[in-house]
Design a protein around this motif. Sequence first.
Motif, short mmCIF file in Angstrom:
data_model
loop_
_atom_site.label_atom_id
_atom_site.label_comp_id
_atom_site.label_asym_id
_atom_site.label_seq_id
_atom_site.Cartn_x
_atom_site.Cartn_y
_atom_site.Cartn_z
N ALA A 210 42.80 -19.01 -4.95
CA ALA A 210 43.23 -19.91 -3.79
C ALA A 210 44.48 -19.06 -2.62
O ALA A 210 44.20 -18.95 -1.85
CB ALA A 210 44.35 -20.67 -4.57
N ILE A 211 45.77 -18.50 -3.48
CA ILE A 211 46.52 -17.82 -2.01
C ILE A 211 45.35 -16.90 -1.66
O ILE A 211 46.02 -16.84 -0.36
CB ILE A 211 47.65 -17.55 -3.43
N GLY A 212 45.00 -15.58 -1.79
CA GLY A 212 44.40 -14.56 -1.24
C GLY A 212 42.95 -15.54 -0.05
O GLY A 212 43.25 -14.73 0.84
N ARG A 213 42.66 -16.67 -0.30
CA ARG A 213 41.73 -17.31 0.94
C ARG A 213 42.55 -18.11 1.52
O ARG A 213 42.38 -17.93 2.55
CB ARG A 213 40.96 -17.86 -0.26
N LEU A 214 43.87 -18.46 1.21
CA LEU A 214 44.84 -19.04 1.84
C LEU A 214 45.09 -18.16 2.70
O LEU A 214 45.58 -18.44 4.42
CB LEU A 214 46.01 -20.37 1.36
N LYS A 215 45.48 -17.10 2.25
CA LYS A 215 46.01 -15.98 3.41
C LYS A 215 45.01 -15.55 4.72
O LYS A 215 44.96 -15.61 5.50
CB LYS A 215 46.28 -15.06 2.29
N GLY A 216 43.92 -15.54 3.67
CA GLY A 216 42.66 -14.80 4.71
C GLY A 216 42.81 -15.53 5.96
O GLY A 216 42.22 -15.70 6.94
N LEU A 217 42.73 -17.11 5.58
CA LEU A 217 42.22 -18.51 6.10
C LEU A 217 43.34 -18.23 7.34
O LEU A 217 42.94 -18.53 9.02
CB LEU A 217 42.08 -19.79 5.57
N ALA A 218 44.45 -18.37 7.40
CA ALA A 218 45.56 -18.22 8.08
C ALA A 218 45.97 -17.33 9.00
O ALA A 218 45.80 -17.40 9.91
CB ALA A 218 47.41 -18.12 7.26
N GLU A 219 45.56 -15.84 8.60
CA GLU A 219 45.62 -14.84 9.45
C GLU A 219 44.10 -15.06 10.22
O GLU A 219 44.55 -15.21 11.85
CB GLU A 219 45.03 -13.64 8.90
N LEU A 220 43.11 -15.83 9.83
CA LEU A 220 41.96 -15.67 10.78
C LEU A 220 42.30 -16.95 12.20
O LEU A 220 41.95 -17.38 13.37
CB LEU A 220 40.57 -16.60 10.02
N ARG A 221 42.56 -18.15 11.28
CA ARG A 221 42.92 -18.98 12.27
C ARG A 221 44.06 -19.15 13.73
O ARG A 221 43.95 -19.20 14.50
CB ARG A 221 43.77 -20.28 11.21
N GLY A 222 45.23 -17.98 13.09
CA GLY A 222 46.18 -17.36 14.14
C GLY A 222 45.29 -16.80 14.49
O GLY A 222 45.67 -16.82 16.15
N ALA A 223 44.25 -15.40 14.58
CA ALA A 223 43.45 -14.98 15.34
C ALA A 223 43.04 -16.23 16.77
O ALA A 223 42.51 -15.49 17.47
CB ALA A 223 43.08 -14.31 14.50
N MET A 224 42.16 -16.48 15.75
CA MET A 224 41.11 -17.32 17.04
C MET A 224 42.09 -18.55 18.06
O MET A 224 41.70 -18.40 19.09
CB MET A 224 40.75 -18.58 15.92
N LEU A 225 43.10 -19.05 17.77
CA LEU A 225 43.98 -19.63 18.33
C LEU A 225 44.38 -18.67 19.79
O LEU A 225 44.86 -18.95 20.39
CB LEU A 225 45.41 -20.14 17.77
N ALA A 226 44.99 -16.98 19.15
CA ALA A 226 45.43 -16.13 20.42
C ALA A 226 44.19 -16.01 21.10
O ALA A 226 44.72 -16.04 22.21
CB ALA A 226 46.10 -15.11 19.32
N LEU A 227 43.18 -16.43 20.48
CA LEU A 227 42.05 -16.00 21.67
C LEU A 227 41.67 -17.30 22.52
O LEU A 227 40.95 -17.03 23.24
CB LEU A 227 40.77 -15.03 21.23
N GLY A 228 42.19 -18.49 21.90
CA GLY A 228 42.09 -19.76 23.31
C GLY A 228 40.93 -20.23 22.04
O GLY A 228 40.13 -21.04 23.36
N ALA A 229 40.12 -19.90 21.53
CA ALA A 229 39.58 -20.93 20.82
C ALA A 229 40.02 -22.52 19.76
O ALA A 229 41.24 -22.27 19.77
CB ALA A 229 38.81 -20.04 19.28
N THR A 230 39.46 -23.64 19.82
CA THR A 230 39.72 -24.74 19.59
C THR A 230 39.29 -24.28 17.91
O THR A 230 38.50 -23.80 17.36
CB THR A 230 38.51 -25.47 19.70
N VAL A 231 39.46 -24.19 17.38
CA VAL A 231 40.32 -24.96 15.66
C VAL A 231 40.26 -26.36 15.05
O VAL A 231 41.46 -26.31 15.34
CB VAL A 231 41.44 -23.99 15.11
N GLU A 232 39.23 -26.66 14.16
CA GLU A 232 39.13 -28.21 13.61
C GLU A 232 39.42 -27.82 12.54
O GLU A 232 38.94 -26.65 11.45
CB GLU A 232 37.95 -28.70 14.55
#
Length: 385
Positions: free
Chosen positions: A363-385
């Motif tokens: 659970a927590i390891g994937r939560l960390k991965g999702l948070a990192e991916l989401r942050g990079a996506m938002l930084a690149l101007g992507a829309t994250v749903e």
Amino acid sequence: MKQTWRWFGPNDPVTLQDIRQAGATGIVTALHDLPNGVVWPREAIAERKKMIEEAGLVWSVVESIPIHEDIKLQRGDWRQLIANWAQSMRNLAAEGVTNICYNFMPVIDWTRTDLAWALPNGARCLRFDQDRFVAFDLFILKREGAEADYSPEDVAAGRKAFETMSDEEKDQLVRNIIAGLPGSEESYTIEQFAAQIALYDDIDQDRLRAHLADFLNGVLPVADEVGATMAIHPDDPPRSMFGLPRIVSTIEDMRALRAINDSPANGFTLCSGSYGVREGNDLVAMIEEFADVIHFFHLRATKRDGNSFYEADHFGGDVDMVEVIRAFKALEDRLGRSLPFRPDHGHQILDDLTRRSNPGYPAIGRLKGLAELRGAMLALGATVE
């Protein structure tokens, strides 16, 4: 970019509530309790979908409707099994679930030798150790003719690994490789495993690809009819194993699959971890060439260690994840719509180390991965749903 999460059903130690708290909005799952080859009843699909929706989530991707070994071998009642697969897809579509990830790996699904390999920081991860794999193939399975598949250096290293492993470690290695990892749907004894591999003695890469073509040409008309998409997952790892043919490991393999049938439903799961294990695979080039038919993303990172590899941090592997996400965004901009991705695998960290979970899916390891991916996506101007 739609945030999804792999869930193995009601018996998964990671609950739907856990997933919602992690920030995912979609679920990637299957009816894992049903045996391979049967038709998935519409009632069972509806029941699982209702369970997901009552938790405030949506069933975004099916991963997967398993493809029976008899289809890959073209033995027995394989044509009826293809018809069953197509009917399951039809029933899913009737319930509004139309994105289907699948694989065509013979005998074994994804494979690792270590399920809790210790990292320097105390976290644990999945690892494929070439020496231990050779030790299993040559000295535990004792596959006929196996030595010819390895270099003299590999054989010597495999022998050394075998001789230095304890009996407990050997038993654990057997369980890790053939007992069935999450989502694989199959498990074997050593004797059953050897017998299953032997069934492929006369099936090379070209013949297995021809069998895949027969499968696709049987089910793609239904996919086109009901508006479903099929996203094949690459070989994991993308290399020959046990002398079995592999046909989804490179960009050339992707081109060959598209040449079978040009239906827009005939597409890919872009798994950055699987493709990234193979040096020379250019993931950005893959995304750009097949932009119109990539239906699903698995985002994780693997780190090569000689002929071995391990699951690294999501931004710590051999693939430039930022560039992969940048290409993912460009693909969505071109299509004008969002595509699902999931944080694939994850390290056991913090409470994961004492909490039960499926190998690779804490659970927590994937939560960390999702948070990192989401942050990079938002930084690149992507829309994250």
